[in-house]
Write a protein that holds these residues in place. Structure first.
Motif, PDB file in Angstrom:
ATOM      1  N   ARG A   1      46.638  36.298  32.036  1.00 15.48           N
ATOM      2  CA  ARG A   1      47.484  37.478  32.174  1.00 15.48           C
ATOM      3  C   ARG A   1      48.119  37.508  33.572  1.00 15.48           C
ATOM      4  NH1 ARG A   1      49.646  39.165  28.541  1.00 15.48           N
ATOM      5  NH2 ARG A   1      49.830  41.229  29.435  1.00 15.48           N
TER       6      ARG A   1
ATOM      7  N   LEU B   1      43.574  37.707  34.955  1.00 16.22           N
ATOM      8  CA  LEU B   1      42.494  37.710  33.965  1.00 16.22           C
ATOM      9  C   LEU B   1      42.726  36.574  32.977  1.00 16.22           C
ATOM     10  CD1 LEU B   1      41.705  41.306  32.601  1.00 16.22           C
ATOM     11  CD2 LEU B   1      40.205  39.809  33.922  1.00 16.22           C
TER      12      LEU B   1
ATOM     13  N   HIS C   1      38.034  41.857  38.786  1.00 18.85           N
ATOM     14  CA  HIS C   1      39.189  42.637  38.337  1.00 18.85           C
ATOM     15  C   HIS C   1      38.821  44.062  37.944  1.00 18.85           C
ATOM     16  CE1 HIS C   1      41.104  38.736  38.223  1.00 18.85           C
ATOM     17  NE2 HIS C   1      42.260  39.295  37.908  1.00 18.85           N
ATOM     18  N   ILE C   2      39.568  44.992  38.486  1.00 19.67           N
ATOM     19  CA  ILE C   2      39.454  46.384  38.048  1.00 19.67           C
ATOM     20  C   ILE C   2      40.837  46.888  37.676  1.00 19.67           C
ATOM     21  CG2 ILE C   2      37.404  46.849  39.439  1.00 19.67           C
ATOM     22  CD1 ILE C   2      39.238  48.227  41.459  1.00 19.67           C
ATOM     23  N   ARG C   3      40.853  47.970  36.893  1.00 15.80           N
ATOM     24  CA  ARG C   3      42.124  48.478  36.359  1.00 15.80           C
ATOM     25  C   ARG C   3      42.427  49.836  36.980  1.00 15.80           C
ATOM     26  NH1 ARG C   3      43.114  50.105  30.030  1.00 15.80           N
ATOM     27  NH2 ARG C   3      45.277  50.776  30.281  1.00 15.80           N
TER      28      ARG C   3
ATOM     29  N   GLY D   1      37.264  37.395  34.891  1.00  9.75           N
ATOM     30  CA  GLY D   1      37.997  37.761  36.098  1.00  9.75           C
ATOM     31  C   GLY D   1      37.201  37.379  37.326  1.00  9.75           C
ATOM     32  N   ASP D   2      37.641  37.845  38.504  1.00  7.36           N
ATOM     33  CA  ASP D   2      36.827  37.640  39.714  1.00  7.36           C
ATOM     34  C   ASP D   2      36.758  38.956  40.465  1.00  7.36           C
ATOM     35  OD1 ASP D   2      39.414  37.735  40.573  1.00  7.36           O
ATOM     36  OD2 ASP D   2      39.375  35.852  41.672  1.00  7.36           O
TER      37      ASP D   2
ATOM     38  N   ASN E   1      47.851  39.515  35.879  1.00 10.13           N
ATOM     39  CA  ASN E   1      46.900  39.898  36.927  1.00 10.13           C
ATOM     40  C   ASN E   1      45.823  38.838  37.162  1.00 10.13           C
ATOM     41  OD1 ASN E   1      45.332  40.138  34.659  1.00 10.13           O
ATOM     42  ND2 ASN E   1      44.983  42.339  34.829  1.00 10.13           N
TER      43      ASN E   1
END
Lengths: 410, 410
Positions: free
Chosen positions: A100, A104, A408-410, A405-406, A102
């Motif tokens: 994605r 991900l 990843h937050i939303r 992810g490493d 971002n």
């Protein structure tokens, strides 16, 4: 019926193990299952004798007895069926991956369903077929056969489970409901969350009961009120050949034709030919048909009946739309066909008939996993969700998303 | 409730028309629907006022009122949502074709499901979203919203149907159950053969009722008892960041985390950090957690509760297996995540956790059609069959086999 729940929970626990087996481990276990069946043939045959004796004692007809009977060649056939499943390419583990914007990484992978329940009324070979198809796809199964084959099924399952144990796989991966009381089937239908998919294989009454009562997702299989429509321009010899094949080559199966619709413009020519070619078939016709050939008068009930016999309902229609409407009203959405030389008529019919398989100038008898190139099938789905038509190995799997992810937050 | 049956039959009849529309016709109708919504804004807003007044009169809380409220910008937003759906690539018509050794040509094509029923409790924008997604995929829909939005939904549907008529499409392609008595929902659940797919969108009680009572195939959406597991080797700052995001960024939604599992070896370090970072969250912990930080004691019920609130259950586990088992026992199979630096732990966890989306080092909040790149979603499936995870347009279609021969018989 706490018994069925605990049986299912044990099978579900086994499914956690089968889900992470490698393809090599699975194929080796399938080979072991095939060998075990052959080696257990004497015991299976002697248990099968008990079923045959019981069947004779209650006066079951000869054709049913033949379906039930097991001998060495048939058991070898079952073993070879398992080997054929082992040789199929595994649908597991494949999938797609996307990164994605971002960063991900989203993998969409094919995984086993978990625990597959099958309620069946058929011949004992279904027991080994289903067990093999389920294990091949990393699933455990909970099998509940009919009372007429209880001893045979029990013996087959014993041989399969011994092979699992020998292969280091929990034997509960092939689990068996050793009780053919109606309640055991009913209880299986209420195990939402434990059984992941329930497949009824049998007559219309069984399928209806499962659809009406199950809170487990169901895939209906095998109800086949199949239609052929002879369009105004059809080539009569081809039409008769297809009609005869679809009706007579094996009337007891779900892909056999049950109703023939004939366009008015060709009825006068075609129907006498049908009558002559299907001389061993009872024709039940509408009033207009009866004016052309000698038929038993059809009632409303005939349009919705799957005869599974040498009987064919016949109705004359004025337009292709009338044929499509009749089919969409009465069909079980299994297999239907049009016979025509007109490409537009073929396109019109195939776009509008709402069935799993729609044929142009071919017999409905081809709806079958082997014929479609799927290699093996666990049934023919007349449902639309998840699997439609012949259900191959893929139908016993589902998607799963693995997202990496490493932080990843939303 | 003969009324619901005839409503569904009319919608089903409309689905025969929508199934054969071209992509261009569908997109033009969607554009018309968007325009109609905007042009009808004043009427929709005045009907929405009735819902708001009723809601106030029964003392509904402010946050719910805000979800219900429609104004010009929100209606423009709904219209733009429809335009966005129109702009998506159509999943229809694609497929595969194979020529069998006997010359039969077998096409496996993507077709509409037919009639999609949706029972929902949500905001009025769901009405236009669902209608657009269904029409985009050639389906008709039968919508049954909640009583709190009845006037708003009715006005929205009126605008959408006017657009269909203007586009030469039967208005029943968007059908609406204008009666929020419980019986209307129950009746929809019994329309096997007319409704092809039933999607409940709402709370756990609604979903359970539909699963228990429906003979129509159901895809459950949106139940989200989601878990995060902090493995022994996790990077504490990353873990806290992900936990905070998954719990607090939007606690009311289904992909928010509800339970945190922490490996014993990191609990002493991690839990005080979690406590400090999630200072507005009520933590309900197991006894071992309570020995490290100040928490409300957790009861067995906490493990199975989807709080949808600023509450987080916390449990310490000794092994990754214990975490996997806890999740597979209590989760709703929506979204779960592991936080770890260990590739093998990540592989182990993702292979064994039996949920639609399994995360490594990322927040569960990403389970969403937009985030997954599907463009739009009709819900997030926690079922395994047919569609799992965010359901894009493809989930509203099914396979169909079209088989062409030149007189083939078997």
């Amino acid at each position: 019926m706490a018994h069925i729940l605990s049986l299912a929970e044990q099978a579900k626990a086994a499914s956690r193990h089968t889900a992470v087996l490698s393809e090599g481990q699975i194929n080796a276990a399938l080979e072991e299952m095939a060998r075990s069946l052959t080696e257990s043939a004497d015991g299976i045959i002697s248990d099968n004798l008990k079923d045959l004796e019981f069947a004779k004692s209650v006066g079951i007809k000869t054709s049913m007895l033949d379906r039930l009977m097991l001998d060495k060649p048939r058991i070898d056939g079952m073993a070879n069926g398992i080997r054929k499943v082992a040789a199929l390419p595994s649908p597991l583990g494949g999938g797609t991956v996307s990164r994605r914007p971002n960063g991900l990484i989203i993998e969409r992978v094919r995984v086993p369903l978990g625990l597959v329940g099958v309620i069946y009324e058929s011949r004992p070979n279904v027991t080994s077929d289903v067990a093999a198809l389920c294990l091949k796809t990393g699933n455990a199964c909970l099998l509940r056969g009919g009372k007429e084959a209880l001893n045979s099924n029990r013996a087959i399952v014993r041989a399969l489970r011994a092979a699992l144990t020998k292969s280091g796989i929990p034997e509960d991966a092939v689990s068996f409901v050793d009780d053919t009381a109606r309640e055991t089937a009913n209880e299986m239908m209420k195990l939402h969350g434990t059984i992941d998919l329930l497949i009824p294989r049998g007559g219309a009454a069984l399928i209806k009961a499962v659809v009406e009562n199950s809170n487990v997702p169901v895939i209906e299989t095998g109800a086949g009120n199949c239609h052929l429509y002879a369009h105004s321009d059809c080539e009569p010899d081809m039409a008769v050949s297809i009609i005869k094949n679809a009706k007579c080559s094996r009337p007891s199966v779900c892909n056999a034709a049950e109703t023939l619709l004939v366009h008015r413009d060709t009825a006068g020519k075609l129907l006498p030919m049908v009558k002559a070619a299907l001389d061993n078939v009872e024709l039940r016709g509408c009033a207009e048909t009866a004016a052309i050939i000698d038929v038993v008068p059809a009632t409303a009930e005939d349009w919705e009946t799957e005869y599974n016999d040498f009987i064919l309902a016949v109705k004359i229609v004025g337009t292709i739309d009338e044929a499509v409407e009749h089919i969409n009203k009465y069909s079980t959405n299994h297999s239907e066909g049009i016979i025509t030389r007109d490409l537009n008529a073929a396109r019109y019919f195939t776009a509008r008939v709402d069935s799993a398989a729609v044929y142009v100038n071919a017999s409905t008898r081809f709806t079958d996993g082997e014929e479609f190139g799927l290699g093996a099938e666990i049934g023919i789905s007349t449902a639309k969700l998840h699997a439609r038509g012949p259900m191959g190995l893929e139908a016993l799997t589902c998607d799963k998303y693995i997202v990496t992810g490493d932080g990843h937050i939303r």
